[in-house]
Design a protein around this motif. Structure first.
Motif, PDB file in Angstrom:
ATOM      1  N   ALA A 181       0.818  -1.211   0.000  1.00  0.00           N
ATOM      2  CA  ALA A 181       0.000   0.000   0.000  1.00  0.00           C
ATOM      3  C   ALA A 181       0.854   1.263   0.000  1.00  0.00           C
ATOM      4  O   ALA A 181       0.430   2.294  -0.506  1.00  0.00           O
ATOM      5  N   ARG A 182       2.037   1.189   0.586  1.00  0.00           N
ATOM      6  CA  ARG A 182       2.893   2.375   0.709  1.00  0.00           C
ATOM      7  C   ARG A 182       4.325   2.066   0.322  1.00  0.00           C
ATOM      8  O   ARG A 182       4.819   0.968   0.531  1.00  0.00           O
ATOM      9  N   GLN A 183       4.979   3.098  -0.216  1.00  0.00           N
ATOM     10  CA  GLN A 183       6.403   3.014  -0.516  1.00  0.00           C
ATOM     11  C   GLN A 183       7.004   4.391  -0.351  1.00  0.00           C
ATOM     12  O   GLN A 183       6.298   5.392  -0.312  1.00  0.00           O
ATOM     13  N   LEU A 184       8.308   4.413  -0.245  1.00  0.00           N
ATOM     14  CA  LEU A 184       9.027   5.662  -0.050  1.00  0.00           C
ATOM     15  C   LEU A 184      10.326   5.601  -0.835  1.00  0.00           C
ATOM     16  O   LEU A 184      10.975   4.554  -0.879  1.00  0.00           O
TER      17      LEU A 184
ATOM     18  N   ASP B 103      -5.513  -2.843   6.362  1.00  0.00           N
ATOM     19  CA  ASP B 103      -4.172  -3.020   5.806  1.00  0.00           C
ATOM     20  C   ASP B 103      -3.205  -2.328   6.761  1.00  0.00           C
ATOM     21  O   ASP B 103      -3.082  -1.110   6.769  1.00  0.00           O
ATOM     22  N   ARG B 104      -2.507  -3.102   7.574  1.00  0.00           N
ATOM     23  CA  ARG B 104      -1.626  -2.568   8.615  1.00  0.00           C
ATOM     24  C   ARG B 104      -0.365  -1.903   8.040  1.00  0.00           C
ATOM     25  O   ARG B 104       0.405  -1.317   8.786  1.00  0.00           O
ATOM     26  N   ALA B 105      -0.165  -1.995   6.748  1.00  0.00           N
ATOM     27  CA  ALA B 105       0.970  -1.324   6.113  1.00  0.00           C
ATOM     28  C   ALA B 105       0.548  -0.032   5.421  1.00  0.00           C
ATOM     29  O   ALA B 105       1.386   0.686   4.893  1.00  0.00           O
ATOM     30  N   ASP B 106      -0.740   0.268   5.438  1.00  0.00           N
ATOM     31  CA  ASP B 106      -1.239   1.483   4.790  1.00  0.00           C
ATOM     32  C   ASP B 106      -1.228   2.645   5.783  1.00  0.00           C
ATOM     33  O   ASP B 106      -2.262   3.191   6.155  1.00  0.00           O
TER      34      ASP B 106
END
Length: 177
Positions: free
Chosen positions: A26-29, A54-57
């Motif tokens: 869901a997320r990236q950097l 979604d624990r990664a969002d």
């Protein structure tokens, strides 16, 4: 990394095991510098396998929450030969600021990417070449080498010519330093 697929399991209302999430992170950097991809996070609270959240969002930060953990993939681009230290310093300062971790850069004398977290980390190099810098050592890693990083000041530096891919699990810990 568009081909990274996460399969997160859980339970349905009848208590049967099911796929809760099937897709990319869901997320990236920092995709321009390689990229860090959040796969899953815990925050020290009870794990509810019925919850579809979604624990990664969430915002990408370097360290896990108190009592929590982080599971992530990260790519490190090769450092261009001859890059001036001040350019590297600015790039690392910006990257750590984006992850809410400027305070983790306690001693960058050895390398601008040096940082120290209160975590125990399990890291596997999957592809490429990386050198692990410590205050008084350097360790050259090859694919499938595993590092148990126990709250030490360190940096990951791509010493090869292609991006390096690593997987990491970071666990909040009461690290004695």
């Amino acid at each position: 990394m568009t081909d990274l697929r996460r399969i997160v399991t859980g339970h349905n209302a009848a208590g049967k095991s099911v796929v809760a999430i099937d897709g990319p992170p869901a997320r990236q950097l920092g995709a321009d510098a390689g990229g860090l991809f959040e796969i899953w996070n815990t925050d020290g609270a009870r794990i509810d396998s019925y919850d579809r959240t979604d624990r990664a969002d969430i915002d990408v930060v370097l360290s896990p929450a108190k009592g929590g953990s982080k599971f992530r993939w990260f790519r490190i681009a090769p450092t261009p030969p001859g890059t001036p230290r001040e350019v590297l310093e600015a790039a690392y300062a910006d990257a750590f600021a984006q992850m809410g971790a400027s305070h983790e850069r306690v001693d960058t004398t050895r390398h601008p990417g040096m940082h120290k977290t209160k975590t125990i980390d399990y890291i596997i190099l999957l592809e490429g070449e990386v050198t692990l810098y410590l205050d008084e050592a350097e360790v050259r890693l090859k694919p499938h080498d595993v590092v148990v990083q126990r709250g030490t000041n360190h940096a990951w530096v791509n010493t090869g010519t292609t991006p390096a891919l690593l997987v990491a699990v970071l666990i909040d810990a009461d690290v004695v330093v």
